[in-house]
Design an enzyme around this catalytic site. Structure first.
Site, PDB file in Angstrom:
ATOM      1  N   ARG A 319      47.251  42.915  30.449  1.00 13.53           N
ATOM      2  CA  ARG A 319      45.742  42.967  30.533  1.00 13.53           C
ATOM      3  C   ARG A 319      45.120  44.053  29.625  1.00 13.53           C
ATOM      4  O   ARG A 319      43.897  43.662  29.024  1.00 13.53           O
ATOM      5  CB  ARG A 319      45.119  43.103  31.725  1.00 13.53           C
ATOM      6  CG  ARG A 319      43.612  42.895  32.034  1.00 13.53           C
ATOM      7  CD  ARG A 319      43.208  42.810  33.391  1.00 13.53           C
ATOM      8  NE  ARG A 319      43.677  41.236  34.183  1.00 13.53           N
ATOM      9  CZ  ARG A 319      42.448  40.509  33.976  1.00 13.53           C
ATOM     10  NH1 ARG A 319      41.383  40.781  33.605  1.00 13.53           N
ATOM     11  NH2 ARG A 319      42.871  39.172  34.716  1.00 13.53           N
ATOM     12  N   GLU A 729      35.521  43.895  39.222  1.00 12.46           N
ATOM     13  CA  GLU A 729      35.655  44.768  38.388  1.00 12.46           C
ATOM     14  C   GLU A 729      35.235  45.259  37.189  1.00 12.46           C
ATOM     15  O   GLU A 729      35.097  46.244  36.727  1.00 12.46           O
ATOM     16  CB  GLU A 729      37.165  44.308  37.861  1.00 12.46           C
ATOM     17  CG  GLU A 729      38.327  44.503  38.853  1.00 12.46           C
ATOM     18  CD  GLU A 729      39.544  43.686  38.485  1.00 12.46           C
ATOM     19  OE1 GLU A 729      40.585  44.279  38.466  1.00 12.46           O
ATOM     20  OE2 GLU A 729      39.609  42.354  38.092  1.00 12.46           O
TER      21      GLU A 729
END
Length: 810
Positions: A319, A729
Site C-alpha cells: 500500500r 483512515e
C-alpha cells in the site's frame, strides 16, 4: 444512480446523531473485554515471562520455581500446545519461542489465582540465554542485508527517458519513525470452556474470524469449536487487527488445560514493549522535473522496518508503494520495496496501513525541492495534480476517475480559509517578528479504499425481525469507537423504512456471521453496510408482498416510510408492527443472511498492476503554525479541512473521524518519537519510551486553536452503500500540512528560498535544529543533516539527507 447508492424517501442515513454507545461511554457503563471478569467465576490470570534481551537462543527454561509460588496454578510452555505452536498467518511467529527475537519477548505464561501471584510466578521462572548479535534500526538491517518477505517492484513508463528529458534532477534520502497505537484499552481476552468442551473467547480484536482461525490451529481443533466475540474496543487503530490472536490463544490454551476461565490483559508497559507499531521507513529517491516544475520521473526504494516477523508488513509495504503518487501524476516511475528484519517488536497495521508512509515520501520531496525550483510549495503541488479528462493512471495502472475532486477540495480550502489574505498577513507578521515566524501550508490526499488483497473485500450480515416489529442486526464489523455500529443501524433502518429506535445491534461474534474480514482498510461501512442492506432488502421484499395483499395493491407500488406501509394512489395504511405480525401468521421468513462483495477489483501482486481500489477518498487541509526561534516550540493556530466522504451516512460521526484522524496524524508527524536503546550495553534493544511520561501524545494543548472541518457537498459515490465514502483512515494524512507548515516556518528564519530538511517526527528539537541550519545558511547544503540530538547513540527524530541538484546531461 445505482441501486446500492440510491437513497429512499426520508432516509435515516445522512442524519447527524451521536454514537450509539455515547451515553454508555460517558457514564462509564460501557462494557469492555476486561470488565467481564467481574461477571465470571473462578477466573485465572495470565502473566508473561518476558526475556529482557534483544536476541538469543534459549538454553534453559525452568518453570519449577514458579509453581512454588502460592496462588500459581500452571505455567504454559510450548510443550502444552496440542496443535501448531504459532500465532501468525505466515507461520513465523512461534507462540512459545525457543529463540528470543526482541527485548521483552514472552517465552512462557504463568496462570495464577490472582494477577499478583501470576506476576511473582513469572518473575521466578528461570531463563538462560545464548545471546546473539541484534539489529535494532532499519539502517542497521539495510547495512547487514537483513530482509524478509516479498520485494515488490512497481514500474510505469520509461524511467530512463523521463530523467533524460528532465530539466532538474534531485536525489535524497529520508528515514522516518513509526508510531505507537496507544489505544486506551490494552490487549485483552477472556476464554472459557463450556460443558461440551467448546471454547468461547471474548477478545478485543478487529478481526474475530482470524482470531478464531489462529486459536483453532493452536488448539488443534476445527473452527466450529471456537467462538470469538468482540463487544467493543477502547481503540484499535490497526493494532488489534493481527496482534490479538496469539494473546487470545494463550487464554484459550489456559482455559482448555485448566478447565477454568482465563483472563489475559497486558498492562500499559507490557503492551508498549510487546505489541507492534506503525512501520518506520527508510526511503532513497531520485526525482526529475521539467522546466515548469512538473514531475517527469521518480526512482525510489522504500524499506519498511518489519520487526522480527512479517505480520502484515507485506501488504503495508504494497500500500505504501501504491500511495507514493498521492495526488500527483508521475508518468515514469520505478519504485522498489523491501522489508527489513530487525530485533524489535513485529510492526503491524496502523491507521492508513502504509498509505501515510508512501505519501510522506512524495510530500517531503516536494516540500524540499520547491525552493530549489523557485516555486511556492502550494504552486508546485497544484501543477502536478492528476487532471480530469486526460486518461491518467496511477503508477500501478488504475485509472484516476475523480481527478476533478482533487482540485475541487483544494480550491474550496483556499476559499474557505481565505488563504491569499492570510498569506499576506503572515508575511507582514514575519517581517515584524525576527524571533517568531508563522507559516501556512496546504496539502491534499488521494487514498484508495479497499483491501489490496481482493478476497478480503467481502462482508456478511444476519438480520432478524421479531414478531413485535423489533429488529436485531448482526454484522462482521467490529466497533472500536469509530461509529461503525451507529452507521450500520442507520443503514438497516433506512433500508427497512423504519425509525431508528426499532433497531438494535448485537455484539460481533463468529457464530453469527462467519469468515469475515478485519474491520480495517476503511472498508467497514462499505462491506458491512452492503451486507446489511442486502439482508434488509430481502426482508423488505417479503414484507412488501404481505403489505400489497393487505392494501389491495401491487407490491411494486408499496412503500414503507417511517414505519408505515402505504400504496401509491391509496389512502390505506399498515403500521410496521402490524405488518410484521401479519407476515408471521402467514409464515413468512423474518430473518435473512446478507452478503456483499466489492465488484470491479483486480490485482496482480507479482506484476504489481491492476485496480485494487473501489474508489479514492480525497481531501485537503490548510494549517497555520507559529514557531519560536529560540526553542523550536510551536503551536497550531488554525486548521481548515475539506474532506470527501461522498454522501455521509452519519455526518456527526464523520466529522469526528476527520478531526480525530488529523490529530493522530499530527501526533505521528510532530510529537510521537519512538526510541530504542541502540547502544552496545546490556539494555540494547529496549524500548525507552515505555509510558505516556516518555512517549509524547497529542493532548488538548496540541489541538488547533481554530479547527474547521467541512464535508464536501454533492459528492455521491456511485456503487457504494447509499452513496457514501470511507472516512476512517484518509483524514490522518491531511496532517502532512502541519509538517509542511513547520518546514516553511523554519525557512522563514533565513533570508528566503531555503530548502529545509526536517526530521520526522518534527519535534520542537528537530524544528530548532532545522532553524539553526537555516540561520547558518546550511539548509540547502549537500550531505547529512545536522538536526538530531544524540541520545544513547540514536539521533533525535529521523534523519534526512538531500544531495545538491544534478542537472541532466551534466
Amino acid at each position: 444512480m445505482s441501486q446500492l447508492s440510491e437513497r429512499p424517501e426520508k432516509p435515516v442515513v445522512g442524519v447527524s446523531m451521536p454514537h450509539e454507545s455515547a451515553t454508555l461511554h460517558v457514564t462509564g457503563t460501557a462494557l469492555y473485554t476486561d470488565d467481564l471478569i467481574h461477571r465470571t467465576k473462578d477466573v485465572l490470570h495470565a502473566h508473561p515471562v518476558q526475556v529482557m534481551k534483544a536476541h538469543g537462543r534459549i538454553t534453559k527454561l525452568n518453570t519449577e520455581p514458579a509453581l512454588d509460588v502460592p496462588g500459581v496454578v500452571r505455567v504454559l510452555t510450548g510443550a502444552d500446545v496440542p496443535g501448531v505452536n504459532d500465532a501468525g498467518m505466515k507461520h513465523d511467529e512461534p507462540l512459545f519461542p525457543d529463540e528470543v527475537m526482541f527485548h521483552g519477548h514472552a517465552v512462557a505464561w504463568v496462570l495464577g489465582e490472582t494477577l499478583e501471584a501470576a506476576r511473582i510466578g513469572a518473575a521466578a521462572v528461570e531463563v538462560e540465554l545464548d545471546e546473539r548479535p541484534s539489529l535494532v534500526t532499519v539502517e542497521e538491517a539495510i547495512a547487514a542485508g537483513s530482509f524478509h518477505g516479498a520485494q515488490p517492484l512497481m514500474e510505469t513508463g520509461d524511467i530512463e527517458a523521463g530523467f533524460a528529458e528532465s530539466a532538474h534532477v534531485f536525489t535524497g534520502e529520508f528515514t522516518f519513525s513509526g508510531q505507537e497505537h496507544f489505544y486506551l484499552e490494552t490487549h485483552a481476552a477472556l476464554a472459557q470452556v463450556d460443558e461440551n468442551g467448546q471454547i468461547f473467547i471474548q477478545s478485543s480484536t478487529q478481526h474475530p474470524s482470524e482470531t478464531q482461525e489462529i486459536v483453532s490451529h493452536v488448539l488443534g481443533v476445527p473452527s466450529h469449536e471456537i467462538t470469538v466475540q468482540c463487544l467493543r474496543m477502547g481503540g484499535g487503530f490497526g493494532g488489534k487487527e493481527m496482534q490479538p490472536h496469539g494473546f487470545a490463544a494463550i487464554a484459550a490454551l489456559g482455559a482448555k488445560l485448566t478447565g477454568r476461565p482465563v483472563r489475559f490483559r497486558l498492562n500499559r508497559t507490557q503492551d508498549l514493549t510487546m505489541s507492534g507499531k506503525r512501520h518506520g521507513f527508510n526511503a532513497t529517491w531520485k526525482i526529475g522535473f521539467d522546466a515548469e516544475g512538473r514531475i517527469q520521473a521518480l526512482d525510489a526504494t522504500l524499506t519498511a522496518d518489519g520487526g522480527w516477523s512479517l505480520d502484515l508488513s507485506e501488504p503495508v509495504l504494497a500500500r505504501a508503494l501504491c500511495h507514493i503518487d498521492n495526488t500527483y501524476w508521475i508518468p515514469n516511475a520505478r519504485v522498489a520495496g523491501r522489508i527489513a528484519k530487525t530485533n524489535t517488536v513485529s510492526n503491524t497495521a496502523f491507521r492508513g496501513f502504509g498509505g501515510p508512509q508512501g505519501m510522506i515520501v512524495i510530500e517531503d520531496i516536494l516540500g524540499r525541492v520547491a525552493p530549489k525550483l523557485g516555486l511556492d510549495p502550494m504552486e508546485l503541488r497544484e501543477r502536478n495534480f492528476y487532471q480530469p479528462g486526460q486518461g491518467q493512471t496511477t503508477p500501478y495502472g488504475q485509472p484516476v476517475t475523480q481527478a476533478d475532486r482533487i482540485s475541487a477540495v483544494w480550491q474550496q480550502v483556499q476559499d474557505d480559509a481565505h488563504i491569499a489574505d492570510r498569506k499576506r498577513e503572515i508575511e507582514a507578521f514575519n517581517a515584524a517578528h525576527p524571533n517568531t515566524k508563522r507559516a501556512l501550508a496546504i496539502t491534499g490526499i488521494k487514498f484508495g479504499i479497499s483491501f489490496n488483497l481482493t478476497a478480503f473485500n467481502q462482508g456478511g450480515a444476519l438480520v432478524l425481525i421479531y414478531k413485535d416489529g423489533s429488529v436485531l442486526i448482526n454484522h462482521g464489523g467490529t466497533e472500536m469507537g469509530q461509529g461503525l455500529h451507529t452507521k450500520m443501524m442507520q443503514v438497516a433502518a433506512t433500508t427497512l423504512g423504519i425509525p431508528l429506535h426499532k433497531v438494535r445491534l448485537a455484539p460481533t461474534r463468529t457464530d453469527k456471521v462467519p469468515n469475515t474480514s478485519a474491520t480495517a482498510a476503511s472498508a467497514g461501512a462499505d462491506l458491512n453496510g452492503g451486507a446489511i442492506k442486502n439482508a434488509c432488502e430481502q426482508l423488505r421484499e417479503r414484507l412488501l408482498q404481505v403489505a400489497a395483499t393487505k392494501l389491495g395493491a401491487n407490491a411494486s407500488d408499496v412503500r414503507i416510510v417511517e414505519g408505515v406501509a402505504r400504496a401509491l394512489g391509496n389512502d390505506a395504511e399498515l403500521a410496521w408492527d402490524d405488518l410484521v405480525r401479519t407476515a408471521y401468521f402467514q409464515r413468512v421468513q423474518l430473518s435473512a443472511a446478507g452478503y456483499y462483495r466489492t465488484e470491479g477489483l483486480h490485482w496482480d501482486a507479482k506484476t504489481f498492476r491492476g485496480s485494487p481500489f473501489k474508489y479514492f477518498a480525497n481531501g485537503a487541509a490548510a494549517t497555520e503554525v507559529e514557531v519560536d526561534g529560540f526553542t523550536g516550540a510551536y503551536r497550531i493556530r488554525r486548521v481548515d479541512i475539506v474532506h470527501d466522504v461522498g454522501d455521509s451516512l452519519s455526518p456527526m460521526i464523520d466529522i469526528g473521524q476527520v478531526e480525530g484522524g488529523f490529530v493522530q496524524g499530527a501526533g505521528w508527524l510532530t510529537l510521537e518519537d519512538l526510541r530504542w536503546d541502540t547502544s552496545e550495553g546490556p539494555h540494547r534493544g529496549r524500548l525507552q519510551t515505555q509510558a505516556a511520561s516518555t512517549y509524547k501524545l497529542p493532548s488538548f494543548s496540541e489541538m488547533p486553536e481554530e479547527f474547521n472541518v467541512t464535508l464536501m457537498e454533492n459528492a455521491t459515490e456511485e456503487g457504494a452503500v447509499y452513496g457514501s465514502k470511507a472516512v476512517g483512515e484518509p483524514p490522518l494524512m491531511l496532517a502532512f500540512s502541519v509538517r509542511e507548515a513547520l518546514r516553511q516556518a523554519a525557512a522563514a528564519f533565513g533570508t528566503g528560498g531555503a530548502s529545509v530538511e526536517l526530521a520526522s517526527p518534527a519535534t520542537p528539537e528537530a524544528v530548532y535544529w532545522a532553524i539553526q541550519a537555516v540561520r547558518r545558511g546550511e539548509a540547502s547544503r549537500s550531505g547529512p543533516a545536522r538536526n538530531g540530538i544524540a541520545v544513547n547513540g540514536q539521533a533525535a527524530g529521523s534523519g534526512v539527507r538531500a544531495d545538491a541538484e544534478v542537472l541532466s546531461g551534466a
